[in-house]
Scaffold this motif. Sequence first.
Motif, PDB file in Angstrom:
ATOM      1  N   TYR A 136     -28.683  -9.854 -29.862  1.00  0.00           N
ATOM      2  CA  TYR A 136     -28.106 -10.955 -29.089  1.00  0.00           C
ATOM      3  C   TYR A 136     -27.280 -11.833 -30.026  1.00  0.00           C
ATOM      4  N   LYS A 137     -26.211 -12.392 -29.477  1.00  0.00           N
ATOM      5  CA  LYS A 137     -25.437 -13.385 -30.207  1.00  0.00           C
ATOM      6  C   LYS A 137     -25.023 -14.501 -29.264  1.00  0.00           C
ATOM      7  N   THR A 138     -25.545 -15.704 -29.519  1.00  0.00           N
ATOM      8  CA  THR A 138     -25.186 -16.889 -28.754  1.00  0.00           C
ATOM      9  C   THR A 138     -24.544 -17.891 -29.712  1.00  0.00           C
ATOM     10  N   VAL A 170     -22.736 -16.885 -24.605  1.00  0.00           N
ATOM     11  CA  VAL A 170     -23.485 -15.678 -24.958  1.00  0.00           C
ATOM     12  C   VAL A 170     -22.474 -14.546 -25.140  1.00  0.00           C
ATOM     13  N   ALA A 171     -22.238 -14.135 -26.387  1.00  0.00           N
ATOM     14  CA  ALA A 171     -21.244 -13.104 -26.667  1.00  0.00           C
ATOM     15  C   ALA A 171     -21.830 -11.705 -26.540  1.00  0.00           C
ATOM     16  N   LEU A 172     -23.083 -11.536 -26.968  1.00  0.00           N
ATOM     17  CA  LEU A 172     -23.765 -10.246 -26.860  1.00  0.00           C
ATOM     18  C   LEU A 172     -25.134 -10.468 -26.245  1.00  0.00           C
ATOM     19  N   ASN A 173     -25.522  -9.548 -25.359  1.00  0.00           N
ATOM     20  CA  ASN A 173     -26.724  -9.762 -24.566  1.00  0.00           C
ATOM     21  C   ASN A 173     -27.587  -8.494 -24.539  1.00  0.00           C
ATOM     22  N   GLY A 206     -16.840  -9.237 -25.928  1.00  0.00           N
ATOM     23  CA  GLY A 206     -17.835  -9.234 -26.994  1.00  0.00           C
ATOM     24  C   GLY A 206     -17.610  -8.178 -28.054  1.00  0.00           C
ATOM     25  N   THR A 220     -17.047  -9.618 -31.630  1.00  0.00           N
ATOM     26  CA  THR A 220     -18.330 -10.113 -32.137  1.00  0.00           C
ATOM     27  C   THR A 220     -19.208  -8.953 -32.588  1.00  0.00           C
ATOM     28  N   HIS A 251     -18.988  -8.255 -20.736  1.00  0.00           N
ATOM     29  CA  HIS A 251     -19.944  -9.350 -20.559  1.00  0.00           C
ATOM     30  C   HIS A 251     -21.124  -9.239 -21.533  1.00  0.00           C
ATOM     31  N   GLY A 252     -20.808  -8.840 -22.766  1.00  0.00           N
ATOM     32  CA  GLY A 252     -21.827  -8.827 -23.812  1.00  0.00           C
ATOM     33  C   GLY A 252     -22.790  -7.658 -23.775  1.00  0.00           C
ATOM     34  N   LYS A 253     -22.524  -6.678 -22.923  1.00  0.00           N
ATOM     35  CA  LYS A 253     -23.390  -5.509 -22.822  1.00  0.00           C
ATOM     36  C   LYS A 253     -22.582  -4.218 -22.994  1.00  0.00           C
TER      37      LYS A 253
END
Length: 228
Positions: free
Chosen positions: A8-10, A16-19, A40, A43, A212-214
């Motif tokens: 994860y990267k917030t 929230v860039a990576l989820n 993302g 990132t 969307h970070g996924k």
Amino acid sequence: MIEMHDVYKTYDNGVVALNGISVKINKGEFVYVVGPSGAGKTTLIKLMYRQERATKGQIVVNNMNVTSISDQKVPLLRRQLGVVYQDFKLLPKLTVYENIAFALEVTEAEPKVIRQRVIDVLKKVGLTKKAKHLPQELSGGEQQRVAIARAIVNKPAVIIADEPTGNLDPETSWGIMDLLEQINRDGTTIVMATHNKDIVNTMRRRVIAVDHGKIVRDEYGGDYGYEN
């Protein structure tokens, strides 16, 4: 070679860039990371060379735990990697030769080793005759070739490229891709973030799509999958 487990990267502003990213990239692979702007992907690759630090999860690159190493050990990690940027990031007051040599000088390599390796990579990227030129005396494609030479002069296990053809015309872009293909055939793992639909659709390598970070798609021989 590169493994991410539930990453994860917030950012500090709450974005929230990576989820929850989990992925494995094996030695010798050539992988495209694609996705719409803000998805993302940048990132994702910045986490690999610790330009950004993950908020949560584990990242292992070439047997080094990137998420737990101290800041003092980040240079040791980066000696095993080569990073190629969209805007080249060459030192404007240094010649082509000096820009490439600098990457070895910071590792305290012997002058004889530096000279031979720089000569070797200049030949590999087709810029032997440009060794004494300054960056502003080169075309965009030539500057990117210098950036690639600088990235490979330490003989890294992995090349991480962030939009390396983003500022180049189509013909020059294909020349850069031919060079990256050659480097990959020599055994170097390459991870490349790109918006270039034509390159991805033509070269048909592994494609990791981020949205969307996924990771929404991980496909061998895949296509770009988005409209530019």
